[in-house]
Scaffold this active site. Structure first.
Site, short mmCIF file in Angstrom:
data_model
loop_
_atom_site.label_atom_id
_atom_site.label_comp_id
_atom_site.label_asym_id
_atom_site.label_seq_id
_atom_site.Cartn_x
_atom_site.Cartn_y
_atom_site.Cartn_z
N LYS A 68 0.83 -1.20 0.00
CA LYS A 68 0.00 0.00 0.00
C LYS A 68 0.87 1.26 0.00
O LYS A 68 1.93 1.30 0.64
CB LYS A 68 -0.91 -0.02 1.23
CG LYS A 68 -1.93 1.11 1.31
CD LYS A 68 -2.77 0.95 2.55
CE LYS A 68 -3.81 2.07 2.69
NZ LYS A 68 -4.65 1.89 3.90
N SER B 14 -9.29 2.23 3.19
CA SER B 14 -8.38 2.96 2.33
C SER B 14 -7.37 2.07 1.59
O SER B 14 -6.55 2.57 0.83
CB SER B 14 -7.61 4.00 3.16
OG SER B 14 -6.83 3.37 4.17
N SER C 95 -9.79 -0.26 7.22
CA SER C 95 -9.21 -0.05 5.89
C SER C 95 -8.63 -1.28 5.23
O SER C 95 -8.31 -1.24 4.05
CB SER C 95 -8.14 1.05 5.97
OG SER C 95 -8.73 2.31 6.16
#
Length: 473
Positions: free
Chosen positions: A81, A157, A181
């Site tokens: 990420k 996210s 997330s």
């Protein structure tokens, strides 16, 4: 063959490497081909290091050829990420306020562990700015789309990582979770995801969300997540919350023992989520999943914890927005002008909380954690929906018509960021429109292996299916 390698579970890929029936270079090329095919549609990768990935794969291939791999993840294509620091690759936090120039010289603990295990790092996946919301879009990268329906959000996210993983861009994905997330996008894109017990997986640099934040695996099988945990769940001196250094849990041990004899609580609303806020198709699929655990030999009891008037949504929102308010003060006005207006509004909202309100929220968080600790004295696990709804349209910052400032639309996930308990999501069905539905499995503190064991038992009955898009070569 390339498509097969790209969509293959990591543990199966490693077996082929061991037998000499496939090579890490072939697997890396397969993953890079998927990036070329799918990223223009999904917009899930913010940076691709093709040359670096192929170099890592060639080194892995030599190790496997000598019978000396660094471990079962050696040569496995993996994505990281954007919010996780990675040496040699930009970590821009989804923010135009962070320039591309770097230098990018530091590996976060999870990145370092994956490198040490020989994983092939393909690149960085998209996230919203500083992970401030549960969908994945930003002024810097634009909109990331859901491979089950490109008009829908993959959630956030960590939505870039799940969109990529779902179509074979990497056999493993690394995400972070401060209010859901990891679990939100895994639920929306039909993957397995684990938010470990807080501090079981070390974090560095410290998150703007402090003790709400965790790093966790996002995978297409539970076994792959267990393999990742064996690598990433090791202490690091840079994380002063990290669990003691003698933590040597093997997350594969006992994975196949099932749930027979376990006492499992099933709560359709967790005692505080309004029933009219829960999509009927979600409620039905999760209820069916609870019945599946009965068939697997567990004693399942429908019961909700008594929260004594506490609403986790209110507690989380005070922490969430206050933390962003403090973070933004480190940026000069000209940098703030580059940021997502929603993040700026959230931070401004957070600045209005009084010191008394913030301290009260901290005390309430402790109370909530104690309530769940006592709850787990009576139950081995807890089942809930992961999300009250399936994926919604891209361009919407939140469900229920909200503006994204109030993250209460993900009540089932954020609760366990507050309490620190391990919580996983696994697909348990689809809507009539063909969108995935997630079941959340929560365990007592430090019972991460038990959560994985239960998820594996469920997966054996209901294997995780890829989106139809993934069949495209």
């Amino acid at each position: 063959m390339a498509a097969d390698l790209a969509m293959m579970p990591a543990h199966a890929l490693a077996r082929l490497f061991k037998k000499g029936k496939a090579s890490p270079v072939e697997a890396a090329k397969a993953a890079l081909a998927r990036i070329a095919s799918f990223n223009p549609v999904l917009n899930c990768m913010q940076h691709v290091d093709a040359d670096g990935a192929l170099a890592q794969a060639k080194a892995s291939e030599k190790r496997w050829g000598k019978g000396k791999p660094l471990g079962p993840l050696d040569g496995v294509p993996t994505t990281i990420k954007d919010m996780i620091q990675t040496s040699g690759m930009p970590t821009r936090m989804g923010s135009a306020a962070i320039g591309p120039e770097g230098p990018w010289e530091t590996d976060a603990p999870v990145t370092a562990r994956l490198r040490q295990a020989g994983a092939v790092l393909l690149g960085k996946t998209t996230s919203p700015e500083y992970g401030w919301k549960g969908v994945t879009d930003s002024k810097l990268y634009g909109i990331t789309r859901n491979p089950w329906d490109i008009h829908k959000t993959p959630g956030g996210s960590s939505g870039g990582g799940t969109a990529a993983e779902a179509v074979g861009i990497g056999n493993l994905a690394m995400g972070t979770d401060g209010a859901g997330s990891v679990r939100i996008p895994c639920s929306f894109t039909g993957l397995f995801g684990l938010k470990p017990t807080f501090a079981r997986v070390p974090l560095y640099p410290p998150s703007a969300q402090g003790t709400l934040s965790n790093a966790g695996p996002m995978t297409r099988t539970v076994r792959d997540a267990a393999l990742m945990m064996n690598v990433i769940a090791r202490p690091d001196a840079r994380d002063w919350y990290a669990i003691p250094t003698d933590d040597s849990e093997d997350y594969l041990k006992g994975l196949e023992k099932g749930v027979k004899g376990m006492r499992i609580a099933y709560s359709p609303d967790l005692g505080f989520v309004e029933k009219d806020k829960i999509d009927p198709e979600v409620a039905k699929s999760v209820a069916n999943a609870a019945r599946m655990f009965k068939k697997l030999g567990a004693k399942v009891v429908e019961v909700s914890p008594r929260l004594n008037g506490l609403d986790p949504r209110d507690i989380e929102n005070v922490h969430w927005t206050s933390n962003f308010s403090v973070m933004l003060k480190s940026f000069p006005p000209e940098k703030q002008a580059l940021m997502d207006p929603g993040l700026l509004r959230a931070a401004e909202h957070g600045s209005r909380h009084s010191l008394e309100a913030y301290i009260r929220a901290g005390h309430q968080r402790v109370q909530l954690g104690v309530i769940f600790n006592h709850f787990f004295e009576d139950y081995d696990l807890l089942l809930t929906p992961t999300m009250p709804m399936p994926a919604f349209n891209v361009g919407e910052p939140a469900a229920w018509g909200g503006d994204g400032l109030d993250i209460g639309w993900t009540p089932f996930t954020l609760t366990f960021n507050l309490t620190r308990h391990p919580a996983a999501t696994i697909p348990c069905g689809t809507t009539k429109a063909g969108l995935p539905i997630g079941l959340q499995i929560v365990g007592p503190l430090y019972a991460d292996a038990r959560v994985l064991r239960a998820a594996h038992a469920f997966e054996e009955e209901m294997p995780i299916a890829p989106p139809p898009m993934a069949a495209r070569s």
